[in-house]
Design a protein around this motif. Structure first.
Motif, short mmCIF file in Angstrom:
data_model
loop_
_atom_site.label_atom_id
_atom_site.label_comp_id
_atom_site.label_asym_id
_atom_site.label_seq_id
_atom_site.Cartn_x
_atom_site.Cartn_y
_atom_site.Cartn_z
N VAL A 208 -2.66 11.03 1.56
CA VAL A 208 -3.49 10.16 0.74
C VAL A 208 -3.02 8.72 0.98
O VAL A 208 -1.82 8.44 0.95
CB VAL A 208 -3.35 10.50 -0.76
CG1 VAL A 208 -4.14 9.51 -1.62
CG2 VAL A 208 -3.82 11.92 -1.03
N LEU A 209 -3.97 7.83 1.25
CA LEU A 209 -3.64 6.42 1.45
C LEU A 209 -4.25 5.60 0.32
O LEU A 209 -5.46 5.64 0.09
CB LEU A 209 -4.20 5.91 2.78
CG LEU A 209 -4.13 4.39 2.99
CD1 LEU A 209 -2.68 3.91 3.02
CD2 LEU A 209 -4.86 3.97 4.25
N HIS A 210 -3.41 4.85 -0.38
CA HIS A 210 -3.87 3.91 -1.41
C HIS A 210 -3.58 2.50 -0.87
O HIS A 210 -2.42 2.12 -0.71
CB HIS A 210 -3.11 4.14 -2.71
CG HIS A 210 -3.72 3.47 -3.91
ND1 HIS A 210 -3.94 2.11 -3.95
CD2 HIS A 210 -4.16 3.95 -5.10
CE1 HIS A 210 -4.48 1.78 -5.12
NE2 HIS A 210 -4.63 2.89 -5.82
N THR A 211 -4.63 1.73 -0.58
CA THR A 211 -4.42 0.43 0.07
C THR A 211 -3.86 -0.62 -0.88
O THR A 211 -3.35 -1.64 -0.42
CB THR A 211 -5.75 -0.12 0.63
OG1 THR A 211 -6.63 -0.45 -0.45
CG2 THR A 211 -6.41 0.86 1.58
N GLY A 212 -3.95 -0.40 -2.21
CA GLY A 212 -3.64 -1.48 -3.13
C GLY A 212 -4.60 -2.62 -2.89
O GLY A 212 -5.65 -2.47 -2.24
N ASP A 213 -4.28 -3.81 -3.40
CA ASP A 213 -5.08 -5.01 -3.12
C ASP A 213 -4.55 -5.63 -1.84
O ASP A 213 -3.34 -5.86 -1.70
CB ASP A 213 -4.95 -6.02 -4.26
CG ASP A 213 -5.66 -5.56 -5.53
OD1 ASP A 213 -6.29 -4.48 -5.49
OD2 ASP A 213 -5.59 -6.26 -6.54
N PHE A 214 -5.43 -5.93 -0.88
CA PHE A 214 -4.96 -6.39 0.42
C PHE A 214 -5.96 -7.32 1.08
O PHE A 214 -7.13 -7.39 0.71
CB PHE A 214 -4.68 -5.20 1.34
CG PHE A 214 -5.95 -4.59 1.92
CD1 PHE A 214 -6.40 -4.95 3.19
CD2 PHE A 214 -6.70 -3.67 1.19
CE1 PHE A 214 -7.56 -4.40 3.71
CE2 PHE A 214 -7.87 -3.13 1.71
CZ PHE A 214 -8.30 -3.49 2.97
N ALA B 21 0.88 -1.16 0.00
CA ALA B 21 0.00 0.00 0.00
C ALA B 21 0.92 1.22 0.00
O ALA B 21 2.12 1.10 0.25
CB ALA B 21 -0.89 0.00 1.23
N TYR B 22 0.35 2.39 -0.29
CA TYR B 22 1.17 3.60 -0.28
C TYR B 22 0.49 4.68 0.56
O TYR B 22 -0.69 5.01 0.33
CB TYR B 22 1.39 4.13 -1.70
CG TYR B 22 2.34 3.29 -2.52
CD1 TYR B 22 3.68 3.20 -2.18
CD2 TYR B 22 1.89 2.56 -3.62
CE1 TYR B 22 4.56 2.42 -2.91
CE2 TYR B 22 2.76 1.78 -4.36
CZ TYR B 22 4.09 1.71 -4.01
OH TYR B 22 4.97 0.93 -4.74
N GLY B 23 1.25 5.22 1.53
CA GLY B 23 0.83 6.41 2.26
C GLY B 23 1.58 7.60 1.68
O GLY B 23 2.82 7.64 1.72
N GLY C 217 -3.82 11.72 10.51
CA GLY C 217 -4.95 12.32 9.79
C GLY C 217 -4.83 12.06 8.30
O GLY C 217 -3.87 12.52 7.66
N VAL C 218 -5.76 11.30 7.76
CA VAL C 218 -5.75 10.96 6.34
C VAL C 218 -6.80 11.77 5.61
O VAL C 218 -7.99 11.71 5.94
CB VAL C 218 -5.99 9.44 6.14
CG1 VAL C 218 -6.18 9.12 4.66
CG2 VAL C 218 -4.83 8.64 6.71
N LEU C 219 -6.36 12.55 4.64
CA LEU C 219 -7.27 13.37 3.85
C LEU C 219 -8.12 12.51 2.93
O LEU C 219 -9.34 12.68 2.84
CB LEU C 219 -6.47 14.39 3.04
CG LEU C 219 -7.24 15.22 2.01
CD1 LEU C 219 -8.31 16.07 2.68
CD2 LEU C 219 -6.28 16.10 1.20
N LEU C 220 -7.49 11.55 2.24
CA LEU C 220 -8.19 10.74 1.25
C LEU C 220 -7.74 9.29 1.37
O LEU C 220 -6.54 9.00 1.38
CB LEU C 220 -7.90 11.25 -0.16
CG LEU C 220 -8.41 10.38 -1.33
CD1 LEU C 220 -9.94 10.32 -1.33
CD2 LEU C 220 -7.90 10.93 -2.67
N CYS D 204 -12.00 11.86 3.58
CA CYS D 204 -12.63 11.58 2.29
C CYS D 204 -12.32 10.14 1.91
O CYS D 204 -11.25 9.61 2.25
CB CYS D 204 -12.13 12.53 1.21
SG CYS D 204 -12.58 14.26 1.48
N PHE D 205 -13.22 9.52 1.18
CA PHE D 205 -13.08 8.10 0.87
C PHE D 205 -13.56 7.83 -0.56
O PHE D 205 -14.63 8.31 -0.96
CB PHE D 205 -13.92 7.27 1.86
CG PHE D 205 -13.86 5.78 1.63
CD1 PHE D 205 -12.84 5.03 2.18
CD2 PHE D 205 -14.81 5.15 0.84
CE1 PHE D 205 -12.78 3.65 1.98
CE2 PHE D 205 -14.76 3.79 0.63
CZ PHE D 205 -13.74 3.03 1.20
N VAL D 206 -12.76 7.05 -1.32
CA VAL D 206 -13.16 6.61 -2.66
C VAL D 206 -12.94 5.10 -2.77
O VAL D 206 -11.82 4.63 -2.58
CB VAL D 206 -12.36 7.32 -3.77
CG1 VAL D 206 -12.77 6.79 -5.14
CG2 VAL D 206 -12.58 8.83 -3.72
#
Length: 572
Positions: A179-185, A169-171, A209-212, A407-409
């Motif tokens: 911005v946090l991108h979890t990738g596939d997990f 994943a990438y923080g 604190g995660v913005l997105l 925020c969440f996508v």
């Protein structure tokens, strides 16, 4: 960190550099998905702040049944090509095709550095060698825990469990927020390689604190928790014990190296040799052994051609074909067309996968053919022969609660998955105004205060790859292929004298009535063509007249027309 290979390199990424960043404060942060939204596959997105941009993943998608002759689908990256000078690098989450498969077609156009783990880089290099061997990219090897500073972006790699080793994943820290991108997990507490999902890193980002948050949605419809990969190992162990007199054939994804490792371990315990079948299976295992991700002695393996000559209880065959792919090892075996391995009543076949949506018919057909060979087949989901690499609903809840984003996508899923994941986030307290169900090409703008809005679109879509040809085939070409598949083709060759008179007419067809089956029809067609060409006219007018006269005749015999191809041959 920051190991490099191939080509000239930009400045080395540092663990913490923090200087030389442009003054971009006050500018908006934008997240732009170009693939992977409302679909399984073709994952790619861009994160932009001011005049700087990073890209996450670049995958492919396999064609649907009606895409005749199309080999694969890749994302339209016109937007990235137009902004190539802003891109600081491409960060890859893991080595599955839906995350790296588009790189051989996209990376030469962008020519930017790639950041990935050692295994993922190895897999990408293999793909590049097949498609564009002359292109020499710049790779930066990173690992879980490393941080790469690129201008306005500080990218932290975080370990996650998935169905392939070295997933990340990438923080991403930006002047506007994290911005946090979890990738596939998934949250496997007992992974085969001991590399667990790094809960601490996610919790740390949550406290900061995660913005997105961008989160994998694939299994949002599955209740509970995804089982550990070790569950499959226990099932394999039981099958080996219960079927000591049979040859065991296991079909699974070539990229599932954790599963391959379990097969190798159990085979050694039961004194069996392993035959690898399928080009991708051999390539993945060879690379993983070379890089140290799979441990197995050389004498465990035998060439596939030796498998039929050994006692059944001394062999395991590990093969591709769990999705019923037409030219895969398992499918060729099921048809009796494999050159080295012939199946029969001495074989137990284990299909260690569940069908990807759209592949159900192919898998069902393969299972039927395996039974017709006399094999015993294990394929039922309740047999615990496969577990997913994606988080189920309770794990998704845990991740959202741990991170608590503003925020969440939902990403990486079909539209219904995105909608359900968005509802889950709202139920867990993410503000409704901060939850976005997006489509490819949408632009999400985020302010430092945590407000987000989808404003505008960029070009996004699908590019189809047909052999070595890459292009936008969605229009006339696919329409022509469907027509040929449905109605066939009729060629009408007309021999013309020097004065333009008709000297002879010859016809041939494919996928339509042949001359020997419809002599009267072909005779009538020939007379109609000759009559249509009685008056002098140019070549284009002749071709039009041939098509028109042929259609008039065919309309009396059939509702649909074959594709009519006129050929003019001048003699003398």
């Amino acid at each position: 960190m920051g190991k490099e290979s191939g080509g000239s390199s930009p400045s080395k990424p540092n663990r913490r550099r923090g200087k030389g960043k442009p003054s971009n404060r006050g500018k908006e942060l934008k997240w732009i998905p170009l693939g992977g939204m409302g679909e399984i596959g073709k994952n790619i997105s861009a994160l932009q702040y001011g005049d700087e941009m990073i890209v996450i993943d670049c995958g492919l998608k396999f064609p649907e049944e009606d895409m005749l002759g199309i080999d694969l689908l890749i994302p339209d990256v016109s937007f990235l090509e137009q902004n190539r000078g802003k891109i600081r690098g491409i960060f890859i989450t893991h080595g599955h095709e839906d995350h790296i498969g588009g790189l051989p077609y996209v990376l030469p156009k962008l020519d930017v550095p790639v950041y990935a783990t050692r295994l993922t880089i190895g897999l990408i290099k293999n793909k590049l060698a097949e498609v564009c061997p002359r292109y020499k990219p710049v790779f930066h090897e990173i690992g879980a825990g490393d941080t790469v500073d690129l201008g306005s972006f500080s990218v932290r790699a975080i370990a996650v469990c998935h169905s392939i080793p070295d997933a990340l994943a990438y923080g991403i820290r930006t002047p506007a927020g994290v911005v946090l991108h979890t990738g596939d997990f998934k949250l496997d507490a007992q992974p085969i390689d001991g590399r667990t999902t790094d809960y601490g890193a996610f919790a740390e980002l949550g406290r900061e604190g995660v913005l997105l948050m961008l989160s994998d949605s694939t299994n949002v419809e599955r209740e509970g928790f995804t089982q550990s990969e070790r569950t499959v190992g226990r099932t394999f162990e039981q099958l080996f014990r219960l079927h000591k007199d049979k040859r065991i054939v296991i079909a699974t994804f070539a990229s599932n190296l954790h599963r391959a490792q379990q097969v190798f371990n159990i085979a050694m315990r039961y004194n069996r040799k392993v035959a690898l079948v399928g080009r991708s299976m051999i390539a993945y295992v060879d690379l993983a052994r070379k890089l140290g991700y799979v441990s197995a002695p050389d004498d465990l393996f035998i060439p596939a051609q030796e498998a039929d000559g050994m006692q059944p209880n001394r062999v395991v065959v590990l093969t591709t074909g769990s999705q019923g792919e037409p030219f895969s090892g398992l499918v060729l075996m099921s048809k009796g067309e494999h050159r080295q391995i012939k199946l029969g009543n001495r074989d137990l076949v284990v299909i260690s996968a569940t069908p990807i949506p759209g592949n159900e018919k192919l898998v069902s057909r393969t299972i039927n053919m395996l039974f017709s060979c006399g094999c015993e087949v294990v394929y039922e989901r309740d047999q615990a022969i496969h577990v997913s690499g994606h988080a189920s609903r309770e794990e998704l809840k845990m991740m959202i609660s741990l991170v608590n984003p503003r925020c969440f996508v939902p990403v990486h899923g079909e539209y219904r998955h995105q909608v359900r994941h968005a509802q889950l986030a709202r139920d867990l307290g993410v503000p409704a105004k901060g939850v976005f169900v997006m489509s490819n090409g949408d632009v999400l703008s985020l302010s430092q205060g945590g407000k987000g809005s989808v404003e505008g679109r960029v070009q996004a879509g699908t590019i189809m790859v047909d052999g070595l040809a890459v292009g936008e085939f969605q229009g006339s070409l696919l329409k022509e292929r469907r027509e040929l598949a449905q109605d066939g083709i009729l060629t009408i060759a007309v021999a013309l004298g020097p004065d333009g008179s008709v000297r002879g007419v010859d016809m041939d067809s494919r996928g339509f009535l042949h001359r020997q089956d419809a002599k009267d029809l072909y005779g009538e067609l020939e007379r109609a063509v000759v009559k249509a060409l009685e008056a002098p006219m140019g070549d284009d007018a002749m071709r039009t007249a041939i098509r028109k006269s042929a259609r008039e005749v065919l309309s009396r015999y059939t509702k649909g027309y074959p594709a009519i191809v006129p050929l003019l041959v001048r003699q003398g």
